[in-house]
Design a protein around this motif. Structure first.
Motif, mmCIF file in Angstrom:
data_model
loop_
_atom_site.group_PDB
_atom_site.id
_atom_site.type_symbol
_atom_site.label_atom_id
_atom_site.label_comp_id
_atom_site.label_asym_id
_atom_site.label_seq_id
_atom_site.Cartn_x
_atom_site.Cartn_y
_atom_site.Cartn_z
ATOM 1 N N ALA A 144 0.808 -0.988 0.013
ATOM 2 C CA ALA A 144 0.127 -0.023 0.015
ATOM 3 C C ALA A 144 0.771 1.145 -0.001
ATOM 4 O O ALA A 144 2.044 1.272 0.225
ATOM 5 N N GLN A 145 0.163 2.293 -0.330
ATOM 6 C CA GLN A 145 1.124 3.446 -0.269
ATOM 7 C C GLN A 145 1.164 3.829 1.184
ATOM 8 O O GLN A 145 0.616 3.572 2.041
ATOM 9 N N ARG A 146 2.406 4.419 1.576
ATOM 10 C CA ARG A 146 2.885 4.813 2.839
ATOM 11 C C ARG A 146 1.735 5.728 3.508
ATOM 12 O O ARG A 146 1.157 6.679 3.128
ATOM 13 N N ASN A 147 1.653 5.361 4.924
ATOM 14 C CA ASN A 147 0.615 6.134 5.717
ATOM 15 C C ASN A 147 1.201 5.930 7.140
ATOM 16 O O ASN A 147 2.329 5.459 7.234
ATOM 17 N N ALA A 148 0.458 6.557 8.232
ATOM 18 C CA ALA A 148 0.988 6.682 9.431
ATOM 19 C C ALA A 148 0.635 5.441 10.470
ATOM 20 O O ALA A 148 0.993 5.313 11.434
ATOM 21 N N HIS A 149 0.055 4.477 9.690
ATOM 22 C CA HIS A 149 -0.526 3.198 10.280
ATOM 23 C C HIS A 149 0.304 2.116 10.363
ATOM 24 O O HIS A 149 1.485 2.097 9.630
ATOM 25 N N GLN A 150 0.341 1.345 11.473
ATOM 26 C CA GLN A 150 1.211 -0.056 11.644
ATOM 27 C C GLN A 150 0.520 -1.081 10.752
ATOM 28 O O GLN A 150 -0.599 -1.133 10.657
ATOM 29 N N ALA A 151 1.388 -1.878 10.373
ATOM 30 C CA ALA A 151 0.959 -2.969 9.301
ATOM 31 C C ALA A 151 0.039 -3.966 10.148
ATOM 32 O O ALA A 151 -0.946 -4.594 9.870
ATOM 33 N N GLN A 152 0.480 -4.216 11.537
ATOM 34 C CA GLN A 152 -0.433 -4.937 12.481
ATOM 35 C C GLN A 152 -1.399 -4.260 12.931
ATOM 36 O O GLN A 152 -1.551 -3.025 13.537
ATOM 37 N N LYS A 153 -2.783 -4.742 12.669
ATOM 38 C CA LYS A 153 -4.002 -3.768 13.022
ATOM 39 C C LYS A 153 -4.260 -3.976 14.471
ATOM 40 O O LYS A 153 -4.281 -4.767 15.081
ATOM 41 N N GLY A 196 -6.268 -2.405 -14.465
ATOM 42 C CA GLY A 196 -7.574 -2.723 -14.788
ATOM 43 C C GLY A 196 -8.168 -3.717 -13.675
ATOM 44 O O GLY A 196 -7.514 -3.968 -12.768
ATOM 45 N N ALA A 197 -9.446 -4.230 -13.687
ATOM 46 C CA ALA A 197 -10.204 -4.945 -12.803
ATOM 47 C C ALA A 197 -9.369 -6.173 -12.517
ATOM 48 O O ALA A 197 -8.998 -6.707 -11.095
ATOM 49 N N TRP A 198 -8.704 -6.965 -13.367
ATOM 50 C CA TRP A 198 -8.183 -8.074 -13.253
ATOM 51 C C TRP A 198 -6.764 -7.973 -12.331
ATOM 52 O O TRP A 198 -6.364 -8.501 -11.419
ATOM 53 N N GLN A 199 -6.064 -6.999 -12.869
ATOM 54 C CA GLN A 199 -4.776 -6.747 -12.184
ATOM 55 C C GLN A 199 -5.019 -6.098 -10.651
ATOM 56 O O GLN A 199 -4.491 -6.385 -9.823
ATOM 57 N N GLU A 200 -6.246 -5.399 -10.551
ATOM 58 C CA GLU A 200 -6.544 -4.924 -9.186
ATOM 59 C C GLU A 200 -6.779 -6.120 -8.232
ATOM 60 O O GLU A 200 -6.409 -6.036 -7.085
ATOM 61 N N LEU A 201 -7.431 -7.247 -8.933
ATOM 62 C CA LEU A 201 -7.668 -8.265 -8.023
ATOM 63 C C LEU A 201 -6.423 -8.968 -7.481
ATOM 64 O O LEU A 201 -6.170 -9.509 -6.201
ATOM 65 N N LYS A 202 -5.308 -9.202 -8.533
ATOM 66 C CA LYS A 202 -4.289 -10.104 -8.327
ATOM 67 C C LYS A 202 -3.369 -9.311 -7.363
ATOM 68 O O LYS A 202 -2.863 -9.738 -6.543
ATOM 69 N N TYR A 203 -3.231 -8.019 -7.377
ATOM 70 C CA TYR A 203 -2.462 -6.973 -6.641
ATOM 71 C C TYR A 203 -3.250 -7.165 -5.292
ATOM 72 O O TYR A 203 -2.120 -7.228 -4.404
ATOM 73 N N PHE A 204 -4.465 -7.275 -5.165
ATOM 74 C CA PHE A 204 -4.963 -7.297 -3.604
ATOM 75 C C PHE A 204 -4.869 -8.565 -2.956
ATOM 76 O O PHE A 204 -4.359 -8.787 -2.018
ATOM 77 N N GLU A 205 -4.801 -9.762 -3.941
ATOM 78 C CA GLU A 205 -4.489 -11.165 -3.509
ATOM 79 C C GLU A 205 -3.053 -11.044 -2.961
ATOM 80 O O GLU A 205 -2.649 -11.815 -1.905
ATOM 81 N N ARG A 206 -2.081 -10.275 -3.654
ATOM 82 C CA ARG A 206 -0.868 -10.431 -3.114
ATOM 83 C C ARG A 206 -0.606 -9.788 -1.881
ATOM 84 O O ARG A 206 0.124 -10.007 -1.001
ATOM 85 N N HIS A 207 -1.320 -8.483 -1.745
ATOM 86 C CA HIS A 207 -0.768 -7.484 -0.784
ATOM 87 C C HIS A 207 -2.026 -7.154 0.233
ATOM 88 O O HIS A 207 -1.831 -6.944 1.487
ATOM 89 N N GLY A 208 -3.150 -7.223 -0.286
ATOM 90 C CA GLY A 208 -4.242 -6.466 0.607
ATOM 91 C C GLY A 208 -4.968 -7.559 1.475
ATOM 92 O O GLY A 208 -5.297 -7.037 2.457
ATOM 93 N N ARG A 209 -4.831 -8.673 1.148
ATOM 94 C CA ARG A 209 -5.513 -9.660 2.099
ATOM 95 C C ARG A 209 -4.813 -9.704 3.181
ATOM 96 O O ARG A 209 -5.451 -9.919 4.465
ATOM 97 N N ALA A 210 -3.410 -9.800 3.170
ATOM 98 C CA ALA A 210 -2.395 -9.620 4.633
ATOM 99 C C ALA A 210 -2.585 -8.587 5.479
ATOM 100 O O ALA A 210 -2.503 -8.472 6.399
ATOM 101 N N LEU A 211 -3.368 -7.514 5.073
ATOM 102 C CA LEU A 211 -3.622 -6.438 5.762
ATOM 103 C C LEU A 211 -5.061 -6.548 6.590
ATOM 104 O O LEU A 211 -5.281 -5.782 7.424
ATOM 105 N N ARG A 212 -5.728 -7.508 6.290
ATOM 106 C CA ARG A 212 -7.001 -7.826 7.185
ATOM 107 C C ARG A 212 -8.023 -6.684 7.283
ATOM 108 O O ARG A 212 -8.361 -6.329 8.174
ATOM 109 N N PRO A 213 -8.270 -6.230 6.001
ATOM 110 C CA PRO A 213 -9.190 -4.990 5.993
ATOM 111 C C PRO A 213 -10.761 -5.584 6.544
ATOM 112 O O PRO A 213 -11.153 -6.583 6.413
ATOM 113 N N ASP A 214 -11.273 -4.564 7.135
ATOM 114 C CA ASP A 214 -12.899 -4.829 7.340
ATOM 115 C C ASP A 214 -13.693 -4.385 6.346
ATOM 116 O O ASP A 214 -14.717 -4.949 6.038
#
Length: 387
Positions: A144-153, A196-214
């Protein structure tokens, strides 16, 4: 003058004119723009082949041994196609089969994280390209883009993942949601320029799921219907990436990477079949997001952005794509917000430039429109899962 001679003369004149166009491109642009030069050579070669066929083809069929002459003509045409393929290969022409972009640093998140970080992309064999992460780059190691939050929720904190292309990556909506929304909510920007939609999905699978979003909020742009990315050139740290205007089942990746003639054929196919298969690819990508939402226990919602113009001025193709995505979302049962109506209301009494990020930019909303959208989403309780 017989009709065939008229055709031969016209094709000859066309070949001469197109040869002049090649010289003009070389004189005006040199070799700096290989796409323009390659297209000029392509049309010139087509005209030359048609002229030679009309000039010599009928003569070969006259007289004895017509079958042998016909075979020689077929072999000559085959060799011409091979030579044509070899001539065109260095230019990596995609014609109208795909959206082509040279790999470069996007202007995506500068307003979101400041100017002290670099925005570089690197070649990726699956996604075409991805942002460089960590160290001096704008995207941190978690993707994800840099922010002030910790990776561990932290306990008691709600986390929202923003997914999309450059509209999400610019960060306007996420920034306003964070400023205007309730405390205890973190916003993580996973948008990547040009995806595009397919790239967004694959990028989320690589990185987004590990962030445990609500909550995962997809910022859907109408050009997210661009299809599977293909890398056509990778040299000196640069790449040419083509997002196809056809669904993943409608072409052969091996041939697409290697054959100019095949890409010309797919360009015709995309035009005649209304970009066959892209709707199914987008639906499959959103259905995969739904499965992740069920498995990871997050809420999935979508904001559909309009073209930044009055609806009656939209090209018919984008009206259809808006209708397609709304039908897909209804079929899947995904909660969504269509911002077309909000834009129409906002433009009453305001100039069109107010809604656009830049003059002539039909896709990217201004920060003012993003603020209005954020206020509307919060007022409607659309982001309830993040409250």
């Amino acid at each position: 003058m017989p009709f065939r001679q008229i055709v031969v003369w016209l094709l000859g004149l066309a070949a001469v004119a197109l040869s002049g166009n090649v010289l003009w491109v070389l004189w005006s642009q040199g070799l700096a723009d290989s796409e323009d030069l390659g297209l000029a050579l392509f049309y010139c070669a087509l005209a030359m082949m048609a002229w030679l066929f009309c000039l010599f083809g009928p003569r070969l069929a006259i007289g004895g041994r017509a079958v042998l002459k016909g075979l020689l003509l077929i072999v000559s045409l085959g060799l011409s196609l091979v030579l044509f393929e070899l001539l065109m290969t260095p230019f990596h022409l995609v014609f109208n089969s795909a959206h082509q972009a040279t790999l470069h640093a996007p202007q995506s998140a500068k307003r979101h994280v400041g100017d002290k970080y670099r925005f570089d992309l690197e070649v990726d064999p699956e996604l075409g390209y991805v942002p460089r992460r960590g160290g001096q780059y704008a995207y941190d190691r978690h993707g994800a883009q840099r922010n002030a939050h910790q990776a561990q929720k932290p306990p008691g904190v709600r986390r929202v993942a923003l997914v999309g292309d450059s509209i999400a990556a610019i960060g306007y909506l996420g920034g306003w949601l964070e400023r205007l929304g309730p405390r205890g909510v973190e916003y993580w920007n996973l948008g990547v320029d040009g995806f595009g939609a397919w790239q967004e999905l694959k990028y989320f699978e690589r990185h987004g799921r590990a962030l445990r979003p609500d909550l995962v909020l997809i910022e859907f742009c109408l050009n997210d219907f661009d299809g599977t990315p293909m890398i056509l050139k990778d040299q000196d740290g640069q790449a040419v990436v083509a997002n196809l205007y056809l669904g993943s089942e409608q072409f052969n990746p091996w041939l697409y990477r290697r054959s100019t003639i095949y890409r010309a054929y797919l360009s015709l196919k995309a035009s005649l079949t209304d970009r066959d298969g892209l709707r199914a690819d987008v639906k499959n990508a959103l259905a995969a997001f739904q499965r992740h939402a069920a498995n990871d226990h997050f809420t999935l919602k979508v904001v559909v952005y309009p073209l930044m113009s009055p609806y009656e001025q939209w090209p018919e193709s984008y009206k259809k794509q808006r209708q397609d995505i709304l039908v897909i979302l209804r079929e899947l049962g995904v909660e969504h917000f269509d911002a077309t109506g909000l834009l129409a209301q906002a433009l009453q009494g305001r100039p069109l430039a107010w809604a656009r990020m830049a003059e002539g930019d039909y896709f990217h909303p201004s920060e003012a429109f993003a603020e209005l959208l954020a206020r509307r989403l919060l007022a409607d309780g659309f982001l309830a899962a993040a409250n």
